[in-house]
Scaffold this active site. Structure first.
Site, short mmCIF file in Angstrom:
data_model
loop_
_atom_site.label_atom_id
_atom_site.label_comp_id
_atom_site.label_asym_id
_atom_site.label_seq_id
_atom_site.Cartn_x
_atom_site.Cartn_y
_atom_site.Cartn_z
N ARG A 193 14.23 -4.96 11.81
CA ARG A 193 13.07 -4.82 12.70
C ARG A 193 12.88 -6.11 13.48
NH1 ARG A 193 8.47 -1.82 9.18
NH2 ARG A 193 7.27 -2.43 11.00
N ARG B 259 -9.87 1.64 9.18
CA ARG B 259 -9.47 0.26 9.47
C ARG B 259 -10.64 -0.60 9.93
NH1 ARG B 259 -3.45 -0.46 11.01
NH2 ARG B 259 -2.58 1.38 10.04
N LYS C 95 0.81 -1.22 0.00
CA LYS C 95 0.00 0.00 0.00
C LYS C 95 0.85 1.27 0.00
CE LYS C 95 -2.12 -1.02 3.82
NZ LYS C 95 -1.50 -2.30 4.15
N ARG D 219 11.35 -7.81 4.75
CA ARG D 219 11.44 -6.40 5.12
C ARG D 219 12.02 -6.24 6.52
NH1 ARG D 219 6.04 -2.85 5.18
NH2 ARG D 219 5.81 -3.74 7.25
N ARG E 244 -0.68 -9.84 13.30
CA ARG E 244 -1.14 -8.65 12.57
C ARG E 244 -2.08 -9.03 11.43
NH1 ARG E 244 4.21 -5.95 10.88
NH2 ARG E 244 2.83 -4.59 9.68
#
Length: 187
Positions: A134, A89, A14, A128, A145
């Site tokens: 991360r 959301r 996105k 990623r 998630r």
């Protein structure tokens, strides 16, 4: 006017596609996280309220997020359109957004959902996380998630489909191909 919502699960692309599209259309990308941080930094009334929750480690409630979105959508750079990235959301947020837009004589032109299979999302997000270092993005948190997305955000597809402005776009493929598919939906 181009008033667009980008939807899709974490890792669907996105943010990447939003930047490309906003550059092409000359409209601002409105990311909930970005405008929350800006409202806090600028010391707006809604920003100060959001800061109280953020400082306490709590989620910022819908009423505050919606207030900040409302403040942002009336800024001059939104007069020719905007792209919402990460908002709404939930169906409740979508209802609130419709009310805000209605008072301004606006409506969402297109809600675009980038569709990517869960296994592909998991692989993208793990890659990623590795590239960006991360440590909070591991397989367990990513699956959590995705589960939250499927439970809370997926119902928005029915919401926008019922309004007749939902476009489902295959988010798997090279960057240019996905961009062209999105642009075709906006033509």
């Amino acid at each position: 006017m181009n008033s667009i919502i980008f939807m899709g699960p974490p890792g669907a692309g996105k943010g990447t596609q939003a930047k490309i599209l906003c550059d092409t259309l000359g409209i601002p990308q409105i990311s909930t996280g970005d405008i929350l941080r800006a409202a806090v930094k600028n010391g707006t009334q809604m920003g100060l309220e959001a800061k109280r929750y953020m400082d306490a480690g709590d989620l910022v409630p819908d009423s505050v997020v919606i207030g900040i979105i409302k403040d942002r959508l009336v800024e001059p750079d939104c007069k020719n359109g905007f792209l919402l990235d990460g908002f709404p959301r939930t169906v409740e947020q979508a209802d609130a957004l419709d009310k805000i837009l209605s008072t301004e004589g606006l409506k969402i032109k297109r809600a675009i959902n980038l569709e990517v299979p869960d296994q592909e999302l998991l692989e993208r997000l793990l890659k990623r996380a590795e590239i960006e270092g991360r440590s909070d993005d591991n397989e367990t948190t990513i699956k959590s998630r995705l589960e939250t997305y499927n439970k809370k955000t997926l119902p928005l597809l029915d919401y926008y489909a019922a309004k007749g402005n939902l476009s489902r776009v295959n988010g798997v493929g090279n960057l240019d191909t996905v961009t062209k598919l999105i642009e075709k939906e906006l033509a």
